[in-house]
Scaffold this motif. Structure first.
Motif, PDB file in Angstrom:
ATOM      1  N   ARG A 178      -1.597  -6.310   3.936  1.00  0.00           N
ATOM      2  CA  ARG A 178      -0.852  -5.606   2.899  1.00  0.00           C
ATOM      3  C   ARG A 178      -1.087  -6.324   1.581  1.00  0.00           C
ATOM      4  O   ARG A 178      -0.917  -7.534   1.476  1.00  0.00           O
ATOM      5  CB  ARG A 178       0.643  -5.562   3.232  1.00  0.00           C
ATOM      6  CG  ARG A 178       1.424  -4.831   2.153  1.00  0.00           C
ATOM      7  CD  ARG A 178       2.795  -4.438   2.585  1.00  0.00           C
ATOM      8  NE  ARG A 178       3.556  -3.986   1.425  1.00  0.00           N
ATOM      9  CZ  ARG A 178       4.342  -2.928   1.415  1.00  0.00           C
ATOM     10  NH1 ARG A 178       4.496  -2.205   2.502  1.00  0.00           N
ATOM     11  NH2 ARG A 178       4.995  -2.590   0.329  1.00  0.00           N
ATOM     12  N   CYS A 188       7.833  -6.708  -2.576  1.00  0.00           N
ATOM     13  CA  CYS A 188       6.434  -6.437  -2.236  1.00  0.00           C
ATOM     14  C   CYS A 188       5.603  -7.722  -2.196  1.00  0.00           C
ATOM     15  O   CYS A 188       4.751  -7.876  -1.331  1.00  0.00           O
ATOM     16  CB  CYS A 188       5.827  -5.452  -3.226  1.00  0.00           C
ATOM     17  SG  CYS A 188       6.345  -3.757  -2.912  1.00  0.00           S
ATOM     18  N   HIS A 208       8.795   1.362  -1.577  1.00  0.00           N
ATOM     19  CA  HIS A 208       9.805   1.909  -2.473  1.00  0.00           C
ATOM     20  C   HIS A 208       9.095   2.881  -3.403  1.00  0.00           C
ATOM     21  O   HIS A 208       7.866   2.963  -3.404  1.00  0.00           O
ATOM     22  CB  HIS A 208      10.460   0.781  -3.261  1.00  0.00           C
ATOM     23  CG  HIS A 208       9.467  -0.098  -3.956  1.00  0.00           C
ATOM     24  ND1 HIS A 208       8.892   0.232  -5.154  1.00  0.00           N
ATOM     25  CD2 HIS A 208       8.884  -1.259  -3.567  1.00  0.00           C
ATOM     26  CE1 HIS A 208       8.034  -0.704  -5.498  1.00  0.00           C
ATOM     27  NE2 HIS A 208       7.994  -1.620  -4.542  1.00  0.00           N
ATOM     28  N   CYS A 211       5.644   2.417  -5.621  1.00  0.00           N
ATOM     29  CA  CYS A 211       4.979   1.269  -5.020  1.00  0.00           C
ATOM     30  C   CYS A 211       3.545   1.687  -4.722  1.00  0.00           C
ATOM     31  O   CYS A 211       3.299   2.655  -4.041  1.00  0.00           O
ATOM     32  CB  CYS A 211       5.690   0.885  -3.730  1.00  0.00           C
ATOM     33  SG  CYS A 211       4.857  -0.384  -2.771  1.00  0.00           S
ATOM     34  N   ARG A 212       2.593   0.933  -5.281  1.00  0.00           N
ATOM     35  CA  ARG A 212       1.190   1.281  -5.059  1.00  0.00           C
ATOM     36  C   ARG A 212       0.504   0.273  -4.124  1.00  0.00           C
ATOM     37  O   ARG A 212      -0.721   0.217  -4.045  1.00  0.00           O
ATOM     38  CB  ARG A 212       0.433   1.352  -6.393  1.00  0.00           C
ATOM     39  CG  ARG A 212       0.835   2.498  -7.290  1.00  0.00           C
ATOM     40  CD  ARG A 212       0.331   3.834  -6.762  1.00  0.00           C
ATOM     41  NE  ARG A 212       0.681   4.906  -7.673  1.00  0.00           N
ATOM     42  CZ  ARG A 212       1.800   5.631  -7.571  1.00  0.00           C
ATOM     43  NH1 ARG A 212       2.638   5.399  -6.594  1.00  0.00           N
ATOM     44  NH2 ARG A 212       2.061   6.579  -8.435  1.00  0.00           N
ATOM     45  N   CYS A 213       1.294  -0.559  -3.483  1.00  0.00           N
ATOM     46  CA  CYS A 213       0.726  -1.532  -2.560  1.00  0.00           C
ATOM     47  C   CYS A 213      -0.108  -0.810  -1.503  1.00  0.00           C
ATOM     48  O   CYS A 213       0.175   0.317  -1.151  1.00  0.00           O
ATOM     49  CB  CYS A 213       1.824  -2.318  -1.863  1.00  0.00           C
ATOM     50  SG  CYS A 213       2.788  -3.307  -2.999  1.00  0.00           S
TER      51      CYS A 213
END
Ligand SMILES: [Zn+2]
Length: 258
Positions: A178, A188, A208, A211-213
């Motif tokens: 991740r 994050c 959330h 969130c672009r993770c």
């Protein structure tokens, strides 16, 4: 009911969506990467974000309070519009993701089929219910923006999750990574890292809003662990033996034919 606005609305949304996805430079380059066998889960995530943003834009310009009866989003409108358009997102994104997973599997010398997750209809129901719960559409129309992108990203996470689980059950020892993208929040940042499938944080697939993770998986570590012997073995070994066997068969057939 001839004042049913849905068929006309869907026709416009679909037309604009198709046009924009076909012309989109980012989506085109994602397909190029796939062709050159260079695409990874990071590209799948980018692809999903782009598709989600296009749909959010198209919904934003076409679904308006003026168009809706009494400026309210009724269930039978939200239900049909979102089920059709989000299913389309699901088809596009899983299509690309499955092609990438298939390629990663091949690259890693795994003869495992890419697994396709089902469309998560509960998530669509969730958006629909929140939309209709608000009397004034204008107050809730933000739901057709960022949550559509989050929905699209979750499709990628579903594909990854299904495949990682499948590969773990097949005796591999997958590692999931991740990664934070952009300015990440504390939650994050804490969650970022590389994890063994059997020892990963519960929240690895959670995100959330905005969130672009990315959650990534590459099966090509070159090693796999046999769950029975608990010894590292060479995944290429079986393939090599198989090739040798086939060569011998060929040789024998040639000998017989001679
Ligand atoms: Zn994040």
């Amino acid at each position: 009911m001839d004042n049913d606005i849905v068929p006309g609305l869907l026709a416009t949304i679909n037309k604009e969506f198709d046009q924009r996805t076909i012309e989109n430079a980012k989506l085109k380059s994602a397909l190029q990467l796939l062709k050159r066998k260079r695409a990874t889960y990071r590209d799948v995530n980018d692809y999903a974000v782009e598709v989600g943003q296009i749909l959010a834009d198209v919904l934003g310009t076409n679904v308006t309070a003026e168009l809706l009866p009494d400026g309210h989003m009724y269930f039978n409108i939200a239900d049909r519009v979102l089920n059709e358009t989000l299913k389309k997102n699901y088809d596009l994104i899983t299509g690309y993701a499955i092609d990438v997973q298939t390629q990663l599997n091949r690259e890693a010398g795994l003869r495992l089929k890419a697994q396709v997750p089902e469309l998560n209809r509960d998530r669509i129901v969730g958006i629909v219910n929140r939309l209709v719960s608000e009397p004034e559409f204008d107050k809730i129309k933000w739901l057709l923006n960022e949550p559509i992108v989050t929905f699209s990203q979750s499709i990628v996470d579903d594909v990854l999750q299904r495949n990682v689980e499948f590969q773990a059950k097949s005796g591999l020892r997958p590692k999931i990574t991740r990664r934070v993208v952009g300015k990440a929040c504390k939650w994050c940042s804490n969650l970022a890292g590389s994890y063994d499938y059997f020892d990963k944080p519960e929240e690895i697939y959670q995100r959330h809003e905005r969130c672009r993770c990315t959650v990534e998986y590459h099966p090509g570590s070159g090693r796999r662990q046999d769950v029975w012997s608990k010894k590292w073995i060479d995944p290429q070994r079986d393939a090599k033996i198989e090739t040798r066997k086939q060569l011998n068969i060929k040789k024998n057939t040639l000998a017989l034919n001679a």
